[in-house]
Design a protein around this motif. Structure first.
Motif, PDB file in Angstrom:
ATOM      1  N   SER A  50       0.817  -1.228   0.000  1.00  0.00           N
ATOM      2  CA  SER A  50       0.000   0.000   0.000  1.00  0.00           C
ATOM      3  C   SER A  50       0.848   1.275   0.000  1.00  0.00           C
ATOM      4  CB  SER A  50      -0.920   0.006   1.222  1.00  0.00           C
ATOM      5  OG  SER A  50      -1.800  -1.081   1.175  1.00  0.00           O
ATOM      6  N   ASN A  53       2.042   2.743  -2.515  1.00  0.00           N
ATOM      7  CA  ASN A  53       1.831   3.459  -3.772  1.00  0.00           C
ATOM      8  C   ASN A  53       3.140   3.665  -4.522  1.00  0.00           C
ATOM      9  OD1 ASN A  53      -0.894   3.459  -3.197  1.00  0.00           O
ATOM     10  ND2 ASN A  53      -0.832   5.463  -2.238  1.00  0.00           N
ATOM     11  N   LYS A  54       3.532   4.882  -4.784  1.00  0.00           N
ATOM     12  CA  LYS A  54       4.722   5.167  -5.600  1.00  0.00           C
ATOM     13  C   LYS A  54       6.018   5.067  -4.810  1.00  0.00           C
ATOM     14  CE  LYS A  54       1.976   8.281  -8.388  1.00  0.00           C
ATOM     15  NZ  LYS A  54       1.653   9.668  -8.663  1.00  0.00           N
ATOM     16  N   TYR A  55       5.931   4.986  -3.494  1.00  0.00           N
ATOM     17  CA  TYR A  55       7.133   4.909  -2.673  1.00  0.00           C
ATOM     18  C   TYR A  55       7.741   3.515  -2.741  1.00  0.00           C
ATOM     19  CZ  TYR A  55       5.853   9.337  -0.481  1.00  0.00           C
ATOM     20  OH  TYR A  55       5.553  10.654  -0.235  1.00  0.00           O
ATOM     21  N   GLU A  56       9.045   3.461  -2.580  1.00  0.00           N
ATOM     22  CA  GLU A  56       9.755   2.183  -2.535  1.00  0.00           C
ATOM     23  C   GLU A  56      10.461   2.058  -1.200  1.00  0.00           C
ATOM     24  OE1 GLU A  56      12.326   1.307  -5.817  1.00  0.00           O
ATOM     25  OE2 GLU A  56      11.015   2.364  -7.220  1.00  0.00           O
ATOM     26  N   LYS A 112      11.505   5.796  -0.290  1.00  0.00           N
ATOM     27  CA  LYS A 112      12.122   6.634  -1.309  1.00  0.00           C
ATOM     28  C   LYS A 112      11.129   6.890  -2.434  1.00  0.00           C
ATOM     29  CE  LYS A 112      16.644   7.287  -3.139  1.00  0.00           C
ATOM     30  NZ  LYS A 112      17.958   6.783  -3.375  1.00  0.00           N
ATOM     31  N   LEU A 113      11.068   8.149  -2.857  1.00  0.00           N
ATOM     32  CA  LEU A 113      10.270   8.558  -4.009  1.00  0.00           C
ATOM     33  C   LEU A 113      11.116   9.551  -4.789  1.00  0.00           C
ATOM     34  CD1 LEU A 113       7.583   8.593  -5.583  1.00  0.00           C
ATOM     35  CD2 LEU A 113       6.850  10.463  -4.116  1.00  0.00           C
ATOM     36  N   GLU A 114      11.604   9.105  -5.939  1.00  0.00           N
ATOM     37  CA  GLU A 114      12.534   9.900  -6.751  1.00  0.00           C
ATOM     38  C   GLU A 114      13.719  10.314  -5.882  1.00  0.00           C
ATOM     39  OE1 GLU A 114      10.055  12.931  -8.469  1.00  0.00           O
ATOM     40  OE2 GLU A 114       8.842  11.450  -9.511  1.00  0.00           O
ATOM     41  N   THR A 139      -2.977   3.513   3.935  1.00  0.00           N
ATOM     42  CA  THR A 139      -2.271   3.714   2.687  1.00  0.00           C
ATOM     43  C   THR A 139      -1.726   5.131   2.662  1.00  0.00           C
ATOM     44  OG1 THR A 139      -2.456   3.487   0.291  1.00  0.00           O
ATOM     45  CG2 THR A 139      -4.332   4.437   1.415  1.00  0.00           C
TER      46      THR A 139
END
Length: 161
Positions: A113, A115-118, A129-131, A160
């Motif tokens: 959940s 989303n775009k984060y790793e 991390k996101l970008e 989320t």
């Protein structure tokens, strides 16, 4: 987290030696001891008992030597609900996701959940991390509650980002 002021009804008792001219102060003290900083399925997490609004009923117990009071009490609470958006400090980031712990409210944001984060392991800790942006433990982030379950001592939730 936005607290809500509301009224609740509760029952309390006083023993005969507690009945005096200051019995209302004693009642308020007992309400605070029983409800403040605790979680209840029907009321949510009670952060503060402000005052006894009114005594709705009182009666002498048929089975004991105490007086039972039904009270209307003004409280400040947080009642977790699905889709609530919160801004909280991260307590722990691990390989399973992110954990938050806030006064009887436990929240897990599972890895799926994010989303775009790793999730990334950096030395002995995990980070989000996101970008070029990194999020660490003790950072404050926004989240949304997706599932809520009341347990013995508080609320356990999934969320989320």
């Amino acid at each position: 987290m936005k607290l809500e002021k509301t009224l609740i009804n509760c029952e309390l008792y006083l023993f005969p030696d507690e009945i005096n001219k200051d019995y209302e102060i004693t009642l308020l003290k007992k309400v605070k001891e029983k409800y403040e900083k605790y979680a209840f399925e029907e009321f949510g997490i009670i952060y503060k008992v402000n005052k006894i609004n009114k005594i709705l009923k009182n009666s002498i117990s048929e089975v004991g030597t105490f007086i039972l009071f039904l009270l209307e009490v003004e409280i400040e609470r947080y009642l977790p609900q699905q889709n609530n958006e919160l801004e909280l400090e991260i307590n722990k980031i691990c390989c399973y996701g992110i954990f938050f712990l806030e006064n009887r409210l436990r929240i897990l944001i599972p890895k799926l959940s994010l989303n775009k984060y790793e999730l990334e392991k950096k030395e002995n800790d995990y980070i989000l991390k996101l970008e070029n942006k990194e999020i660490h433990e003790n950072d404050t982030i926004n989240l949304k509650l997706t599932e809520i379950r009341f347990e013995k001592e508080g609320f356990s939730c999934l969320g989320t980002l």
